[in-house]
Design a protein around this motif. Structure first.
Motif, short mmCIF file in Angstrom:
data_model
loop_
_atom_site.label_atom_id
_atom_site.label_comp_id
_atom_site.label_asym_id
_atom_site.label_seq_id
_atom_site.Cartn_x
_atom_site.Cartn_y
_atom_site.Cartn_z
N ARG A 168 13.23 -14.54 10.75
CA ARG A 168 11.86 -13.55 10.85
C ARG A 168 11.43 -14.51 11.67
O ARG A 168 10.27 -13.69 11.83
CB ARG A 168 12.32 -14.21 9.09
N ARG A 227 11.34 -13.11 14.58
CA ARG A 227 10.73 -11.28 14.94
C ARG A 227 8.89 -11.22 14.73
O ARG A 227 8.99 -10.49 15.20
CB ARG A 227 11.51 -10.94 13.55
N GLY A 228 8.83 -11.83 13.73
CA GLY A 228 7.32 -12.06 14.04
C GLY A 228 6.49 -12.24 15.27
O GLY A 228 5.77 -12.27 15.54
N GLN A 243 9.77 -4.45 14.44
CA GLN A 243 10.29 -5.64 14.86
C GLN A 243 11.77 -6.17 13.44
O GLN A 243 12.94 -7.00 13.54
CB GLN A 243 10.04 -6.86 15.04
N ARG A 244 11.24 -5.40 12.72
CA ARG A 244 12.08 -5.80 10.79
C ARG A 244 13.73 -5.65 11.41
O ARG A 244 14.40 -5.79 10.41
CB ARG A 244 11.69 -5.87 9.76
N ARG A 245 14.35 -4.06 11.99
CA ARG A 245 15.31 -3.47 11.58
C ARG A 245 16.20 -3.56 13.26
O ARG A 245 15.37 -4.37 13.71
CB ARG A 245 14.52 -2.15 12.30
N GLU A 275 21.50 -10.10 14.83
CA GLU A 275 21.23 -10.21 13.92
C GLU A 275 22.01 -11.85 13.34
O GLU A 275 23.23 -12.38 13.72
CB GLU A 275 21.75 -9.67 12.30
#
Length: 132
Positions: A11, A14-15, A64-66, A118
């Protein structure tokens, strides 16, 4: 080395990727100002290409969450670097952003085991190795 909490590390990364993409989009928006002062000037096609690239980079920061977001963003590094064909200074600026992106992928690989995958659930072996 793997992250103690891979989900949380993913997470955070991704940020960071989203932040880099927004900065790339802003940098691309500065290119028309530099081109307008050259002999060739700023044509409609060049302006449209740069504006579309800037918008796509900012939009890519939102995906970017995907799972496929990182792959899309990595592919966008090529057109960013190719803005050097429009303005030679962008070879340097785009190159710096590409190096930052490669570093981000390397950190992701070290923390999560894969630059694009992931994070999976932590195994008991990983939990025991961190305590020893």
């Amino acid at each position: 080395m793997t992250a103690p909490d891979p989900v949380r590390a993913a997470r955070a990364l991704r940020g960071a990727a989203a932040g880099v993409l927004v900065l790339e989009g802003i940098a691309v928006l500065f290119v028309p100002r530099g081109i307008a002062q050259t002999e060739e000037g700023l044509g409609g096609v060049r302006l449209a290409l740069l504006l579309v690239l800037a918008v796509v980079l900012v939009l890519a920061s939102g995906v970017q969450r995907r799972p496929q977001g990182l792959v899309v963003a990595t592919a966008l590094q090529v057109p960013l670097l190719l803005t050097g064909l429009i303005n030679s200074v962008m070879w340097f600026v785009g190159g710096v952003f590409v190096l930052i992106w490669l570093y981000l992928l390397q950190v992701r690989k070290e923390l999560l085991g894969s630059p694009f995958g992931e994070p999976g659930p932590r195994s008991d072996d990983d939990a025991g190795a961190g305590a020893a």
